[in-house]
Design a protein around this motif. Structure first.
Motif, PDB file in Angstrom:
ATOM      1  N   VAL A 123       0.836  -1.201   0.000  1.00 13.26           N
ATOM      2  CA  VAL A 123       0.000   0.000   0.000  1.00 13.26           C
ATOM      3  C   VAL A 123       0.871   1.252   0.000  1.00 13.26           C
ATOM      4  O   VAL A 123       0.658   2.185  -0.784  1.00 13.26           O
ATOM      5  CB  VAL A 123      -0.954   0.003   1.208  1.00 13.26           C
ATOM      6  CG1 VAL A 123      -1.677   1.340   1.314  1.00 13.26           C
ATOM      7  CG2 VAL A 123      -1.972  -1.124   1.082  1.00 13.26           C
ATOM      8  N   SER A 124       1.865   1.279   0.870  1.00 16.81           N
ATOM      9  CA  SER A 124       2.740   2.445   0.957  1.00 16.81           C
ATOM     10  C   SER A 124       3.546   2.635  -0.332  1.00 16.81           C
ATOM     11  O   SER A 124       3.739   3.760  -0.796  1.00 16.81           O
ATOM     12  CB  SER A 124       3.692   2.298   2.155  1.00 16.81           C
ATOM     13  OG  SER A 124       2.962   2.249   3.365  1.00 16.81           O
ATOM     14  N   LEU A 125       3.999   1.517  -0.925  1.00 11.34           N
ATOM     15  CA  LEU A 125       4.736   1.597  -2.188  1.00 11.34           C
ATOM     16  C   LEU A 125       3.860   2.158  -3.295  1.00 11.34           C
ATOM     17  O   LEU A 125       4.288   3.031  -4.068  1.00 11.34           O
ATOM     18  CB  LEU A 125       5.253   0.216  -2.574  1.00 11.34           C
ATOM     19  CG  LEU A 125       5.946   0.121  -3.949  1.00 11.34           C
ATOM     20  CD1 LEU A 125       7.192   1.004  -3.983  1.00 11.34           C
ATOM     21  CD2 LEU A 125       6.307  -1.331  -4.262  1.00 11.34           C
ATOM     22  N   GLY A 126       2.626   1.667  -3.369  1.00  9.37           N
ATOM     23  CA  GLY A 126       1.715   2.154  -4.398  1.00  9.37           C
ATOM     24  C   GLY A 126       1.437   3.629  -4.259  1.00  9.37           C
ATOM     25  O   GLY A 126       1.412   4.374  -5.245  1.00  9.37           O
ATOM     26  N   VAL A 127       1.234   4.070  -3.017  1.00  9.18           N
ATOM     27  CA  VAL A 127       0.999   5.493  -2.773  1.00  9.18           C
ATOM     28  C   VAL A 127       2.244   6.297  -3.136  1.00  9.18           C
ATOM     29  O   VAL A 127       2.159   7.394  -3.706  1.00  9.18           O
ATOM     30  CB  VAL A 127       0.598   5.730  -1.305  1.00  9.18           C
ATOM     31  CG1 VAL A 127       0.580   7.209  -0.978  1.00  9.18           C
ATOM     32  CG2 VAL A 127      -0.766   5.114  -1.037  1.00  9.18           C
ATOM     33  N   VAL A 242      -6.354   7.436  -1.797  1.00  2.00           N
ATOM     34  CA  VAL A 242      -5.448   8.061  -2.760  1.00  2.00           C
ATOM     35  C   VAL A 242      -5.709   7.515  -4.160  1.00  2.00           C
ATOM     36  O   VAL A 242      -5.694   8.256  -5.146  1.00  2.00           O
ATOM     37  CB  VAL A 242      -3.985   7.820  -2.344  1.00  2.00           C
ATOM     38  CG1 VAL A 242      -3.032   8.309  -3.422  1.00  2.00           C
ATOM     39  CG2 VAL A 242      -3.688   8.521  -1.028  1.00  2.00           C
ATOM     40  N   ILE A 243      -5.968   6.222  -4.255  1.00  2.00           N
ATOM     41  CA  ILE A 243      -6.237   5.608  -5.552  1.00  2.00           C
ATOM     42  C   ILE A 243      -7.588   6.064  -6.083  1.00  2.00           C
ATOM     43  O   ILE A 243      -7.734   6.366  -7.273  1.00  2.00           O
ATOM     44  CB  ILE A 243      -6.177   4.075  -5.447  1.00  2.00           C
ATOM     45  CG1 ILE A 243      -4.827   3.642  -4.869  1.00  2.00           C
ATOM     46  CG2 ILE A 243      -6.404   3.438  -6.801  1.00  2.00           C
ATOM     47  CD1 ILE A 243      -3.626   4.181  -5.624  1.00  2.00           C
ATOM     48  N   PHE A 244      -8.591   6.107  -5.201  1.00  2.00           N
ATOM     49  CA  PHE A 244      -9.898   6.619  -5.636  1.00  2.00           C
ATOM     50  C   PHE A 244      -9.755   8.057  -6.128  1.00  2.00           C
ATOM     51  O   PHE A 244     -10.375   8.448  -7.125  1.00  2.00           O
ATOM     52  CB  PHE A 244     -10.907   6.555  -4.487  1.00  2.00           C
ATOM     53  CG  PHE A 244     -11.353   5.156  -4.142  1.00  2.00           C
ATOM     54  CD1 PHE A 244     -11.842   4.310  -5.122  1.00  2.00           C
ATOM     55  CD2 PHE A 244     -11.293   4.686  -2.845  1.00  2.00           C
ATOM     56  CE1 PHE A 244     -12.262   3.025  -4.815  1.00  2.00           C
ATOM     57  CE2 PHE A 244     -11.713   3.400  -2.521  1.00  2.00           C
ATOM     58  CZ  PHE A 244     -12.199   2.568  -3.514  1.00  2.00           C
ATOM     59  N   ALA A 245      -8.938   8.841  -5.424  1.00  2.00           N
ATOM     60  CA  ALA A 245      -8.729  10.224  -5.841  1.00  2.00           C
ATOM     61  C   ALA A 245      -8.052  10.287  -7.209  1.00  2.00           C
ATOM     62  O   ALA A 245      -8.388  11.127  -8.052  1.00  2.00           O
ATOM     63  CB  ALA A 245      -7.884  10.964  -4.795  1.00  2.00           C
ATOM     64  N   LEU A 262      -2.540   3.992 -12.875  1.00  2.00           N
ATOM     65  CA  LEU A 262      -3.114   2.643 -12.921  1.00  2.00           C
ATOM     66  C   LEU A 262      -2.157   1.622 -12.310  1.00  2.00           C
ATOM     67  O   LEU A 262      -2.582   0.683 -11.628  1.00  2.00           O
ATOM     68  CB  LEU A 262      -3.453   2.268 -14.366  1.00  2.00           C
ATOM     69  CG  LEU A 262      -4.583   3.076 -15.009  1.00  2.00           C
ATOM     70  CD1 LEU A 262      -4.813   2.622 -16.443  1.00  2.00           C
ATOM     71  CD2 LEU A 262      -5.871   2.960 -14.199  1.00  2.00           C
ATOM     72  N   ILE A 263      -0.849   1.806 -12.544  1.00  7.96           N
ATOM     73  CA  ILE A 263       0.140   0.917 -11.922  1.00  7.96           C
ATOM     74  C   ILE A 263       0.078   1.044 -10.403  1.00  7.96           C
ATOM     75  O   ILE A 263       0.083   0.048  -9.669  1.00  7.96           O
ATOM     76  CB  ILE A 263       1.555   1.251 -12.427  1.00  7.96           C
ATOM     77  CG1 ILE A 263       1.682   0.871 -13.909  1.00  7.96           C
ATOM     78  CG2 ILE A 263       2.612   0.525 -11.596  1.00  7.96           C
ATOM     79  CD1 ILE A 263       2.984   1.331 -14.544  1.00  7.96           C
ATOM     80  N   ALA A 264       0.010   2.286  -9.930  1.00  5.77           N
ATOM     81  CA  ALA A 264      -0.088   2.519  -8.488  1.00  5.77           C
ATOM     82  C   ALA A 264      -1.358   1.889  -7.934  1.00  5.77           C
ATOM     83  O   ALA A 264      -1.357   1.295  -6.845  1.00  5.77           O
ATOM     84  CB  ALA A 264      -0.068   4.017  -8.193  1.00  5.77           C
TER      85      ALA A 264
END
Length: 278
Positions: A123-127, A242-245, A262-264
């Protein structure tokens, strides 16, 4: 984390992203923040009148969280003045999960399983990918510093509320006093504008009211889930906002580039699933 808890936190994340999208769509962000905190205070009054007082043991958490929220609103206003919402939001919200998990481990001995830590890392990496993709590395030092400060405050009040709501013996009573004590925020903004001969536009009040309902619902849901699921896991899944945003930015505001976001999203989704299974 159970499927019910996961679903509730994901819904709360969507609500949180939604009201931040509203905040982005207006120029008078201070007015919207005032309306959001006023909505918090009104709901808080209703909850205070309807539910028992929280236990004495939870009041230090209420006081700490209230003061931290005051600082949060001040930093949020300054961060959006000096930096883009698309930079400030992912940095501040991305820093919080790791700090919450670490604080929960130190303060109350609540640790995640190895798969849970792996999910938290995803999760932290994706953000982080999202923050870099949005150009955070090119942001001014001041805006990045404010965003980092916001992350620390978010983590701090998340831990305070997670502990306090468990000690409260009255979840809705705890929420009520927490929300009601936000009243000085809109009062201070309104008083300042009155002294300067200004006011609030109808659109600002409408957007702020809708944002307030979404924000109150999102935070209330998260507070409840913290009573039935680990703090670190709840905080991490919540940051899928963050992803929804990012998706709202792509679909509603036409923000680009699409690929990095999209990768994130995929990385965060993997982390969410891992946390849920853990």
């Amino acid at each position: 984390m159970s499927l019910t808890a996961l679903s509730l936190v994901l819904f709360a994340a969507l609500l949180h992203a939604g009201w931040n999208a509203m905040l982005k769509s207006v120029t008078d962000r201070a007015g919207v923040l005032a309306a959001v905190s006023a909505a918090h205070a009104m709901l808080g009054l209703a909850l205070v009148l309807a539910f028992p007082l929280p236990a004495v043991a939870s009041w230090p958490s209420i006081v700490a969280s209230t003061l931290l929220h005051y600082g949060y609103y001040m930093l949020l206003f300054r961060a959006y003045r000096h930096g883009d919402l698309s930079q400030v939001y992912p940095i501040s919200r991305g820093l919080a999960p790791a700090l919450v998990a670490l604080s929960a481990a130190i303060l109350i001995g609540e640790t995640l399983t190895p798969p849970g830590w792996l999910g938290l890392a995803c999760v932290s990496l994706g953000v982080g990918i999202l923050a870099l993709q949005r150009g955070a590395v090119h942001a001014s030092r001041q805006s990045v510093g404010l965003a980092l400060g916001l992350g620390v405050l978010i983590a701090s009040y998340s831990v305070a509320d997670g502990i306090g709501v468990r000690l409260s013996e009255s979840v809705f009573g705890y929420m009520g006093w927490l929300f009601l004590l936000e009243l000085p925020v809109p009062l201070a903004i309104a008083l300042t504008r009155r002294r300067n001969g200004g006011g609030f536009g109808g659109r600002v009040l409408l957007m702020g009211g809708l944002g307030g309902v979404a924000a109150v619902s999102a935070y209330g849901i998260v507070l409840y889930v913290k009573t039935i699921a680990p703090l670190g896991a709840v905080s991490a899944v919540r940051e899928s906002s963050v992803i929804f945003a990012a998706l709202l930015g792509i679909l509603v505001f036409g923000e680009r580039p699409v690929a990095g976001r999209l990768i994130a999203a995929a990385v965060v989704a993997a982390g969410v699933v891992t946390l849920a299974l853990a």
